[in-house]
Design an enzyme around this catalytic site. Sequence first.
Site, PDB file in Angstrom:
ATOM      1  N   LYS A  82      33.030  27.481  50.490  1.00 29.86           N
ATOM      2  CA  LYS A  82      34.012  28.544  50.205  1.00 29.86           C
ATOM      3  C   LYS A  82      34.927  28.788  51.404  1.00 29.86           C
ATOM      4  CE  LYS A  82      30.671  31.399  49.061  1.00 29.86           C
ATOM      5  NZ  LYS A  82      29.506  30.462  49.014  1.00 29.86           N
ATOM      6  N   THR A  83      34.352  28.865  52.589  1.00 31.15           N
ATOM      7  CA  THR A  83      35.164  29.082  53.794  1.00 31.15           C
ATOM      8  C   THR A  83      36.093  27.900  54.038  1.00 31.15           C
ATOM      9  OG1 THR A  83      33.379  30.399  54.765  1.00 31.15           O
ATOM     10  CG2 THR A  83      35.085  29.600  56.256  1.00 31.15           C
ATOM     11  N   ASP A 127      34.856  37.197  53.836  1.00 28.52           N
ATOM     12  CA  ASP A 127      33.567  36.651  53.421  1.00 28.52           C
ATOM     13  C   ASP A 127      32.643  37.799  53.012  1.00 28.52           C
ATOM     14  OD1 ASP A 127      31.732  34.725  52.866  1.00 28.52           O
ATOM     15  OD2 ASP A 127      31.230  34.258  54.950  1.00 28.52           O
ATOM     16  N   THR A 176      28.576  35.401  47.420  1.00 32.08           N
ATOM     17  CA  THR A 176      27.448  34.728  46.771  1.00 32.08           C
ATOM     18  C   THR A 176      26.943  35.545  45.590  1.00 32.08           C
ATOM     19  OG1 THR A 176      25.924  35.799  48.325  1.00 32.08           O
ATOM     20  CG2 THR A 176      26.708  33.595  48.901  1.00 32.08           C
ATOM     21  N   ARG A 235      26.187  22.164  53.544  1.00 29.92           N
ATOM     22  CA  ARG A 235      25.748  22.768  54.808  1.00 29.92           C
ATOM     23  C   ARG A 235      24.343  22.307  55.175  1.00 29.92           C
ATOM     24  NH1 ARG A 235      26.109  29.045  54.877  1.00 29.92           N
ATOM     25  NH2 ARG A 235      28.333  28.527  54.939  1.00 29.92           N
TER      26      ARG A 235
END
Length: 357
Positions: A82-83, A127, A176, A235
Site C-alpha cells: 500500500k505504501t 497510513d 488494514t 514484505r
Amino acid sequence: MIRAMGKDKFEEKDINLGKDGKSQENGGDFSTFDQALRPTDWDGYVGQEKIKDNLKIIIEAAKGREEPVDHLLFYGQAGLGKTTLAGLVASEMGRGIKITSGPTLKKVGDLAAIVSNLEPGEVLFIDEAHRLNRMVEEFLYPAMESRKLHLIIGKGPGARTLSLDLPPFTIVAATTRADLLSSPLRSRFGASFKLDYYSVADIEKILKRSARLLNVEIEEGGIEVLARAARATPRIANRLLKRARDYAEVRRNGKITRETAEETLKLLEVDVLGLEPHDRRLLEVIIEKFRGGPVGIETLAAALNEERGVIEEVHEPYLMSVGFLQRTPAGRTVTEAAYKHLGIKTREQKLLDESGF
C-alpha cells in the site's frame, strides 16, 4: 510524526556491499535497504495487475486535465504494497509525497499544520487511517471535498470560524481494517482498492528482483523455498531473503541454495507454508482443547492468552487464505487440511484406528 519524500527518493539502484556485507553508502547505514527495495515504476511493481491498470488510467486522465489525482484508498493486509503504491502515484504525477499515520494526528492542529504546508498537487499519505481521531476526521471532510479547512478560534461567545483555502492535493489513505473506517470518510475517496495476497509466481519475481538489488546470489531452488514460505506477502518475502542471506554468509559460502533456505526456515521455526509457532499453536489449541471447533473468538483469545484483535488481524487472515481455518456462525473451526499439515489425526481417523479398520 511526518516524513516527506521527493520523487528522487524512489530512484531504484543496486546496494553495494563491502567484504563485511555492509552497505558502502551512508557510512554502512542499513536504513536505506527497505526503501531501496521499493519499486520505482509500474514495471518494477509485481502483481496487483487490476489495481495497476486502474491507477494508470486515473493518473493519465488527471495529468491530461492538469489536475491532482482523486483521493485514493488502499486496504488489505500488512505488507502487500500500500505504501509503495502511494509512492508510485506521487512519482508518476511528478509530485512529492508527505507521509504520516492516523495515530500521530491526535489534534486538529496537527492536521492543519500538515495540509496547510502542502505544495500544489502534492500527495499526503495517511497510513493506518482507521485509527484517525474522530475529531480530526471531521475536519478532514471539507479539506477533501472543497479544499478548505474550517478552524474554530477561541471559546464561548467570542469564538469565531476561520476558513483556510488549501492548494490542490491528493490524499492517499491505507488501512488494514477497512471495516473500521466510517462511511462518511469512505465515501469521500474517488477510488478504493483492495490489495489481495500474491501468487507464488509473483513472490518469486519479487525475490529475484530483491536479490539483484541486494547483490545476493540465490539459486532457483532457494527462491522456490522462500517464496512458498513468504505467506503470499512481499514484505515477508524480503524479510526471509535477508535472513537467508545472513545464514548463507555466516554458515555457508554466501550463496542461497535450496538447502540453505530450508535450514534458514528451520532456524526461524517457519514451516514450508510460512506458518510460524504462534500460527501452529492457534490451530493446535483449537484441535486439542476444543476438538477442532467451533470455538468463539473470546474463548479462543483467553485460551491463547492473546488479544482478540491480534488473532483477527494477524493470525486468521493467512490461515483462512490457505484453507486451514474457517469462520462459522458458531465460531472458528480447523479444517481437515490443517490436521494433515500438522500431522494430527482427525477424530474420525482415530476412531477408525481404534476399531481396527
